[in-house]
Design an enzyme around this catalytic site. Structure first.
Site, short mmCIF file in Angstrom:
data_model
loop_
_atom_site.label_atom_id
_atom_site.label_comp_id
_atom_site.label_asym_id
_atom_site.label_seq_id
_atom_site.Cartn_x
_atom_site.Cartn_y
_atom_site.Cartn_z
N ASP A 465 0.95 -1.25 -0.11
CA ASP A 465 0.19 -0.04 0.01
C ASP A 465 0.68 1.29 -0.08
OD1 ASP A 465 -1.62 2.16 0.60
OD2 ASP A 465 -2.88 1.16 2.12
N HIS A 466 0.62 1.81 -0.96
CA HIS A 466 1.94 3.00 -1.14
C HIS A 466 1.48 4.16 -0.28
CE1 HIS A 466 5.11 4.92 -3.27
NE2 HIS A 466 4.84 4.18 -4.46
#
Length: 495
Positions: A465-466
């Site tokens: 998850d950036h």
């Protein structure tokens, strides 16, 4: 004085709002004891048996097998005896009374008395689900006399049949005794095709009837055979991923539309498949994911595993699997990069960093893909993690996983190498922040110590998850994983 109580589908916990009735375990007119399982239901997470908290005579059932019921909908009604003996029972004074609705999930107490509206008290355990959210059994139970509660049946004439339902005649061809079937899915498939399982010879161990046996008999029926054929010579399909229930429907041509065939298949997205579809869709909608990958030389890791499993004598323990070693490497990496053991609270716009590592691992079963969770993996060594993975895998294949064992993960390990593929771009298991994918370990040409050699090579893929971290953190995490795979001695720093 007899009293009719309604038992509703309890709150199964973990956000589950409905369940499908797989199999009724009691008939109208049967006498049930307290905490006796009365129905087998399938949720989006597991197959569970629901026990009734009351003892008495079943006066009505609600819902046919195969139908879905929402939480709080009536399951059945039970006529219980409440009289003078209720006030003198030892369990009548317990705390934590169960409500007449029977609802409750995790954290339900084990109080042994329930309240009634009559002159006495209704005995009830307060338990709801076997293996999930139940308390200890009651110390003693009163014997329920069917004759004493029969008079209560007419009191609920709107839902109670006027005449007890008689058991169906098994017919002259029925074979007495239990049927050698473990999987509820096999029973369901046989019911859908009106197949008598007692006429089949199972090809599994000790005559166990497998899905392949039922499918072979169904094909024989469709081919025009007069009776189902024994499937003893059919190869076992155990271990293979099973397709969801298919419902053939006719497709009629419409104006301006070309229909390739006369029929099509509609596969309902429900149960496990529906839950997986919803979760993956939500993951793609909400999580801005990115993937990085690296090839690693796993020769030393495989050698270390072989050395561990070759130890003999008092120091010998259970065999350690490659998955257990990779899981232990993951917990060490998450201790160094805690950003990836997180979740995002959208409402508060906060990143919630978690202290415990509840490690999920993907497992393919007859019910589809499930992700059992190893609790507190950060506190376990490779041997302990391996033993828990083995236990959960066996329970998953047998359909005995509880909802609690399928939820609450903080990081997932996906070993898709067992399917013979090298790489993948995993979809994050929402609401987690990352998933590590592991491909097959195969001999490949590799430059080792300046020379070309054949080494055991594996591809590692990390989807993250950036929002919780940038590429530098994700790359550092994955590089540490690869370093431990290539040089297992690196793990000695954290042991």
């Amino acid at each position: 004085m007899p009293q009719v109580l309604e038992f509703k589908l309890p709150d199964l916990g973990e956000g589950l709002t409905e369940a499908e009735i797989v199999r009724w375990l009691v008939e109208v007119g049967d006498v049930v004891a307290i905490d006796q399982p009365v129905v087998e239901v399938e949720t989006a997470k597991a197959m569970v048996e629901v026990p009734c908290p009351y003892g008495g005579v079943v006066t009505a059932r609600f819902g046919e097998e195969g139908s879905e019921l929402p939480v709080g909908a009536p399951l059945l009604t039970v006529a219980v005896s409440v009289g003078a003996d209720a006030g003198s029972s030892e369990e009548g004074a317990g705390a934590g009374a169960a409500s007449a609705s029977g609802s409750g999930g995790a954290g339900v107490g084990s109080g042994s008395a329930g309240t009634g509206s009559g002159s006495g008290e209704v005995e009830s355990s307060g338990n709801v689900l076997v293996g999930y959210g139940t308390g200890a059994p009651v110390a003693r139970r009163r014997r329920v006399r069917p004759t004493a509660v029969a008079a209560a049946v007419p009191a609920r004439a709107s839902v109670v049949p006027a005449v007890p339902v008689a058991a169906p005649d098994p017919g002259p061809d029925a074979v007495p005794g239990p049927v050698a079937v473990v999987s509820p899915l096999v029973r369901k498939l046989a019911r859908q095709h009106d197949l008598d399982l007692r006429k089949l010879a199972g090809s599994g161990r000790d005559g166990l009837i497998l899905r392949a046996d039922v499918e072979s008999a169904i094909r024989a029926l469709e081919a025009g055979t007069s009776a189902p054929l024994p499937a003893g010579g059919v190869a076992s399909a155990a271990g293979a991923a099973l397709e969801p229930e298919a419902v053939p429907v006719s497709v009629a041509p419409s104006a301006g539309r070309t229909v390739a065939g006369s029929a099509a298949q509609r596969i309902p997205l429900r149960g496990v498949r529906g839950a997986v579809a919803d979760k993956l869709s939500r993951s793609r909608r909400e999580i801005p994911d990115a993937t990085c990958w690296v090839d690693a030389d796993a020769t030393e890791l495989m050698a270390a595993r072989a050395a561990m499993n070759s130890v003999a004598g008092p120091a010998a323990g259970p065999k350690v699997s490659v998955l257990a070693l990779l899981a232990r490497i993951c917990t060490a990496a998450l201790a160094r990069f805690p950003e990836l053991n997180s979740t995002v609270d959208l409402e508060a716009r906060e990143i919630v960093r978690l202290t415990e590592v509840h490690l999920g691992f993907a497992a393919q079963t007859e019910r589809g893909l499930v992700v059992p969770v190893v609790r507190d993996a950060q506190a376990r060594n490779a041997e302990s993690i391996g033993a828990e993975i083995a236990r959960l895998t066996e329970a998953a294949r047998a359909g005995r996983l509880t909802p609690a064992e399928l939820t609450g993960g903080t990081f997932t390990l996906n070993n898709y190498g067992v399917f013979g593929v090298d790489g993948s771009t995993p979809i994050i298991n929402h609401p987690e922040a990352a998933m590590l994918g592991v491909g097959r370990i195969v001999p490949k040409p590799w430059v080792h110590q300046g020379e070309l050699a054949v080494r055991q090579v594996v591809q590692l893929s990390l989807t993250f998850d950036h929002r919780v971290c940038d590429g530098g953190t994700a790359g550092g995490f994955l590089r540490y994983i690869a370093d431990c795979v290539e040089q297992p001695a690196v793990l000695l720093r954290t042991l």
